[in-house]
Structure formats: structure tokens, C-alpha cells
Design a protein around this motif. Structure first.
Motif, PDB file in Angstrom:
ATOM      1  N   VAL A  37       0.840  -1.200   0.000  1.00 12.93           N
ATOM      2  CA  VAL A  37       0.000   0.000   0.000  1.00 12.93           C
ATOM      3  C   VAL A  37       0.878   1.255   0.000  1.00 12.93           C
ATOM      4  O   VAL A  37       0.657   2.196  -0.766  1.00 12.93           O
ATOM      5  N   MET A  38       1.914   1.254   0.848  1.00 10.08           N
ATOM      6  CA  MET A  38       2.797   2.409   0.962  1.00 10.08           C
ATOM      7  C   MET A  38       3.584   2.633  -0.338  1.00 10.08           C
ATOM      8  O   MET A  38       3.731   3.775  -0.787  1.00 10.08           O
ATOM      9  N   LEU A  39       4.066   1.562  -0.954  1.00  8.92           N
ATOM     10  CA  LEU A  39       4.817   1.704  -2.198  1.00  8.92           C
ATOM     11  C   LEU A  39       3.930   2.232  -3.326  1.00  8.92           C
ATOM     12  O   LEU A  39       4.377   3.065  -4.127  1.00  8.92           O
ATOM     13  N   ALA A  40       2.694   1.779  -3.380  1.00  9.62           N
ATOM     14  CA  ALA A  40       1.765   2.290  -4.391  1.00  9.62           C
ATOM     15  C   ALA A  40       1.519   3.783  -4.170  1.00  9.62           C
ATOM     16  O   ALA A  40       1.505   4.572  -5.123  1.00  9.62           O
ATOM     17  N   ALA A  41       1.359   4.182  -2.916  1.00 10.83           N
ATOM     18  CA  ALA A  41       1.156   5.598  -2.601  1.00 10.83           C
ATOM     19  C   ALA A  41       2.408   6.409  -2.947  1.00 10.83           C
ATOM     20  O   ALA A  41       2.305   7.528  -3.459  1.00 10.83           O
ATOM     21  N   ALA A  42       3.580   5.846  -2.695  1.00 15.08           N
ATOM     22  CA  ALA A  42       4.830   6.538  -3.020  1.00 15.08           C
ATOM     23  C   ALA A  42       4.959   6.726  -4.532  1.00 15.08           C
ATOM     24  O   ALA A  42       5.367   7.792  -4.996  1.00 15.08           O
ATOM     25  N   ARG A  43       4.596   5.698  -5.304  1.00 16.96           N
ATOM     26  CA  ARG A  43       4.649   5.829  -6.768  1.00 16.96           C
ATOM     27  C   ARG A  43       3.696   6.925  -7.243  1.00 16.96           C
ATOM     28  O   ARG A  43       4.053   7.731  -8.108  1.00 16.96           O
ATOM     29  N   ARG A  44       2.499   6.963  -6.664  1.00 12.31           N
ATOM     30  CA  ARG A  44       1.545   8.031  -7.035  1.00 12.31           C
ATOM     31  C   ARG A  44       2.094   9.398  -6.664  1.00 12.31           C
ATOM     32  O   ARG A  44       1.960  10.361  -7.420  1.00 12.31           O
ATOM     33  N   SER A  45       2.725   9.489  -5.516  1.00 18.04           N
ATOM     34  CA  SER A  45       3.287  10.750  -5.052  1.00 18.04           C
ATOM     35  C   SER A  45       4.394  11.240  -5.983  1.00 18.04           C
ATOM     36  O   SER A  45       4.456  12.425  -6.328  1.00 18.04           O
ATOM     37  N   VAL A  46       5.273  10.334  -6.407  1.00 18.70           N
ATOM     38  CA  VAL A  46       6.362  10.713  -7.315  1.00 18.70           C
ATOM     39  C   VAL A  46       5.786  11.116  -8.667  1.00 18.70           C
ATOM     40  O   VAL A  46       6.239  12.093  -9.277  1.00 18.70           O
ATOM     41  N   LYS A  47       4.775  10.394  -9.125  1.00 20.62           N
ATOM     42  CA  LYS A  47       4.146  10.737 -10.409  1.00 20.62           C
ATOM     43  C   LYS A  47       3.517  12.128 -10.339  1.00 20.62           C
ATOM     44  O   LYS A  47       3.673  12.941 -11.252  1.00 20.62           O
ATOM     45  N   THR A  48       2.828  12.423  -9.252  1.00 20.40           N
ATOM     46  CA  THR A  48       2.209  13.738  -9.057  1.00 20.40           C
ATOM     47  C   THR A  48       3.276  14.827  -9.016  1.00 20.40           C
ATOM     48  O   THR A  48       3.127  15.886  -9.630  1.00 20.40           O
TER      49      THR A  48
END
Length: 164
Positions: A37-48
Motif C-alpha cells: 500500500v505504501m509503495l503504491a502511494a509513493a509511486r503516485r506521489s512521485v508521479k504527481t
């Protein structure tokens, strides 16, 4: 047809260690899930954050900017190694960053075979703006945490990373 014979299988009573192992395995499973869950959120954060720097910027480009921001000018090969990406992929990413005016690439005067990368003033300003927004979102998520909880999280993450 006759119904199949029923046999009774005797299962030994679990020892206390087996109960603990089940609890341990369950806890590790939950840790794995939370990491996902945290890694998916981190990927979204970097993409944003990448899109905040420039709409055409890919997440790897943002990560290159972050690497250069933290370490200053460095060899392109070192960036590829640090990010564990193929040198050809990094070269294409750096070409995009150059075209966007965010990074400058120059030949290392001490070794003409080596390329040095650095942020441009525009690249630094755009990265810092996006990074500040990213950090603000993290602070908002942690806003209800006590300093003791934050220290505990930091200590646990450090302990986990130490054994990496």
C-alpha cells in the motif's frame, strides 16, 4: 457405489511455538500488505510531483532531479547505479530533462568518456517547488501523530533499513 471410507487422522496438538509462528506469519503478512500500500502511494506521489515539475516529465525524471538535488553534480553512470536503472534508459531520461531545460549534461574534464549531470537553475526551482508540495502532503498526513509516534516510526524504519 459405496460411500468412501472415512478415516480419522490424528493431528498432534500444536506447541506454543506454533501458535506464535502463526501469529508471526500473520503479522509479517500484514507488514507486506502495508508495504505494498505504501509503495503504491509513493509511486503516485512521485508521479504527481513529476507532473508538477513539467506535465511531460515521467517519474524516473523526477527521481533523477531528486538525486541531483541531494548530491549535486555527479557522473551519469553513478546516477544510473544509484537508481538501479539501465544506462540507456537513464540517457533517454536525461535527454528529456535537458530538452525541458531542467538538467545540463557536460563532459567530465578529468575523463572525457564520462558525462556529468547537474540541475539548471530552472530545474532546481521546479524541483524544490514540487518537493515542497510533496513534503507538505506528508506533514499533513502525519499532523495528528505525536513526536513519540514519529520517533518510533523513524526508529523502526531505521532498524528495518539497517538490515537491508
Amino acid at each position: 457405489m459405496f460411500p468412501p471410507e472415512r478415516t480419522t487422522v490424528s493431528v498432534p496438538a500444536p506447541t506454543s511455538g506454533e501458535f506464535e509462528d502463526t501469529t508471526f506469519e500473520s503479522a509479517v503478512g500484514e507488514v507486506e500488505h502495508q508495504f505494498s500500500v505504501m509503495l503504491a502511494a509513493a509511486r503516485r506521489s512521485v508521479k504527481t510531483a513529476a507532473v508538477a515539475v513539467h506535465p511531460a516529465l515521467q517519474p524516473l525524471g523526477f527521481t533523477v532531479l531528486m538525486t541531483l538535488h541531494r548530491g549535486g553534480e555527479c557522473q551519469q553512470g553513478s546516477v544510473a547505479e544509484a537508481l538501479q536503472v539501465d544506462k540507456a534508459l537513464l540517457s533517454r531520461t536525461v535527454s528529456q530533462l535537458e530538452a525541458l531545460g531542467l538538467v545540463v549534461r557536460r563532459t567530465d574534464p578529468s575523463d572525457g568518456r564520462v558525462q556529468l549531470l547537474d540541475l539548471t537553475a530552472e530545474g532546481r526551482a521546479r524541483f524544490e517547488g514540487a518537493h515542497t508540495a510533496k513534503r507538505t502532503r506528508l506533514r499533513e498526513r502525519l499532523g495528528n501523530w505525536t513526536p513519540a509516534e514519529l520517533r518510533n516510526l523513524s526508529d523502526l524504519l531505521h532498524k528495518l533499513n539497517e538490515r537491508g
